[in-house]
Write a protein that holds these residues in place. Sequence first.
Motif, PDB file in Angstrom:
ATOM      1  N   VAL A   1       0.849  -1.199   0.000  1.00  0.00           N
ATOM      2  CA  VAL A   1       0.000   0.000   0.000  1.00  0.00           C
ATOM      3  C   VAL A   1       0.881   1.244   0.000  1.00  0.00           C
ATOM      4  O   VAL A   1       0.643   2.194  -0.754  1.00  0.00           O
ATOM      5  N   ARG A   2       1.911   1.252   0.830  1.00  0.00           N
ATOM      6  CA  ARG A   2       2.827   2.402   0.868  1.00  0.00           C
ATOM      7  C   ARG A   2       3.526   2.591  -0.471  1.00  0.00           C
ATOM      8  O   ARG A   2       3.718   3.718  -0.927  1.00  0.00           O
ATOM      9  N   GLN A   3       3.917   1.493  -1.101  1.00  0.00           N
ATOM     10  CA  GLN A   3       4.598   1.583  -2.386  1.00  0.00           C
ATOM     11  C   GLN A   3       3.657   2.168  -3.436  1.00  0.00           C
ATOM     12  O   GLN A   3       4.050   2.997  -4.245  1.00  0.00           O
ATOM     13  N   PHE A   4       2.396   1.789  -3.402  1.00  0.00           N
ATOM     14  CA  PHE A   4       1.429   2.267  -4.381  1.00  0.00           C
ATOM     15  C   PHE A   4       1.044   3.715  -4.146  1.00  0.00           C
ATOM     16  O   PHE A   4       1.051   4.531  -5.056  1.00  0.00           O
ATOM     17  N   PHE A   5       0.677   4.053  -2.908  1.00  0.00           N
ATOM     18  CA  PHE A   5       0.198   5.391  -2.592  1.00  0.00           C
ATOM     19  C   PHE A   5       1.303   6.340  -2.160  1.00  0.00           C
ATOM     20  O   PHE A   5       1.119   7.547  -2.177  1.00  0.00           O
ATOM     21  N   GLY A   6       2.398   5.808  -1.691  1.00  0.00           N
ATOM     22  CA  GLY A   6       3.474   6.637  -1.178  1.00  0.00           C
ATOM     23  C   GLY A   6       3.273   6.936   0.302  1.00  0.00           C
ATOM     24  O   GLY A   6       2.200   6.705   0.851  1.00  0.00           O
ATOM     25  N   HIS A   7       4.308   7.406   0.946  1.00  0.00           N
ATOM     26  CA  HIS A   7       4.211   7.784   2.352  1.00  0.00           C
ATOM     27  C   HIS A   7       5.306   8.803   2.661  1.00  0.00           C
ATOM     28  O   HIS A   7       6.257   8.942   1.913  1.00  0.00           O
ATOM     29  N   MET A   8       5.117   9.510   3.757  1.00  0.00           N
ATOM     30  CA  MET A   8       6.072  10.536   4.173  1.00  0.00           C
ATOM     31  C   MET A   8       6.906  10.033   5.341  1.00  0.00           C
ATOM     32  O   MET A   8       6.402   9.306   6.190  1.00  0.00           O
ATOM     33  N   GLN A   9       8.120  10.468   5.366  1.00  0.00           N
ATOM     34  CA  GLN A   9       8.946  10.244   6.545  1.00  0.00           C
ATOM     35  C   GLN A   9       8.429  11.176   7.631  1.00  0.00           C
ATOM     36  O   GLN A   9       7.785  12.184   7.347  1.00  0.00           O
ATOM     37  N   ARG A  10       8.736  10.866   8.884  1.00  0.00           N
ATOM     38  CA  ARG A  10       8.255  11.708   9.988  1.00  0.00           C
ATOM     39  C   ARG A  10       8.721  13.155   9.840  1.00  0.00           C
ATOM     40  O   ARG A  10       7.978  14.092  10.096  1.00  0.00           O
ATOM     41  N   SER A  11       9.970  13.341   9.422  1.00  0.00           N
ATOM     42  CA  SER A  11      10.496  14.707   9.291  1.00  0.00           C
ATOM     43  C   SER A  11       9.768  15.460   8.176  1.00  0.00           C
ATOM     44  O   SER A  11       9.483  16.656   8.312  1.00  0.00           O
ATOM     45  N   ASP A  12       9.444  14.784   7.073  1.00  0.00           N
ATOM     46  CA  ASP A  12       8.698  15.426   5.988  1.00  0.00           C
ATOM     47  C   ASP A  12       7.293  15.790   6.447  1.00  0.00           C
ATOM     48  O   ASP A  12       6.777  16.860   6.120  1.00  0.00           O
ATOM     49  N   TYR A  13       6.672  14.885   7.215  1.00  0.00           N
ATOM     50  CA  TYR A  13       5.327  15.145   7.713  1.00  0.00           C
ATOM     51  C   TYR A  13       5.322  16.350   8.652  1.00  0.00           C
ATOM     52  O   TYR A  13       4.455  17.207   8.566  1.00  0.00           O
ATOM     53  N   ALA A  14       6.320  16.420   9.519  1.00  0.00           N
ATOM     54  CA  ALA A  14       6.410  17.546  10.456  1.00  0.00           C
ATOM     55  C   ALA A  14       6.576  18.860   9.689  1.00  0.00           C
ATOM     56  O   ALA A  14       5.933  19.868  10.017  1.00  0.00           O
ATOM     57  N   ALA A  15       7.402  18.864   8.659  1.00  0.00           N
ATOM     58  CA  ALA A  15       7.593  20.068   7.848  1.00  0.00           C
ATOM     59  C   ALA A  15       6.307  20.438   7.114  1.00  0.00           C
ATOM     60  O   ALA A  15       5.947  21.619   7.023  1.00  0.00           O
ATOM     61  N   PHE A  16       5.595  19.451   6.608  1.00  0.00           N
ATOM     62  CA  PHE A  16       4.324  19.692   5.925  1.00  0.00           C
ATOM     63  C   PHE A  16       3.302  20.303   6.873  1.00  0.00           C
ATOM     64  O   PHE A  16       2.630  21.279   6.529  1.00  0.00           O
TER      65      PHE A  16
END
Length: 97
Positions: free
Chosen positions: A52-67
């Motif tokens: 599922v992550r490979q198909f939809f993608g996911h963020m690293q924690r640091s990217d999520y925090a920046a977002f």
Amino acid sequence: MSALSIRMLPKGIAMALRDAVRKTGKTKTEIVLQALAKALGVTPHRERRARVRQFFGHMQRSDYAAFRKATRHFSHIDESEWDCPQPQAEGTRAPVK
């Protein structure tokens, strides 16, 4: 979740299980569940999640925090920008404009 108890495990299987525990460092339960999943053609939850992550993608924690930091201002609603009547208490009438 359901439970399973295996009694009178054949000696060959018990030895192979013990060897697998030593080689992999996994628990007996993990090894048995993987073997059952493979034999029954069921995809283990972890592999499904990875697909599922490979198909939809996911963020690293640091990217999520920046977002979240960059989009924080979108979470605030400035009610002065909206021309919405305020809810009235029951039994009262709204003022006429």
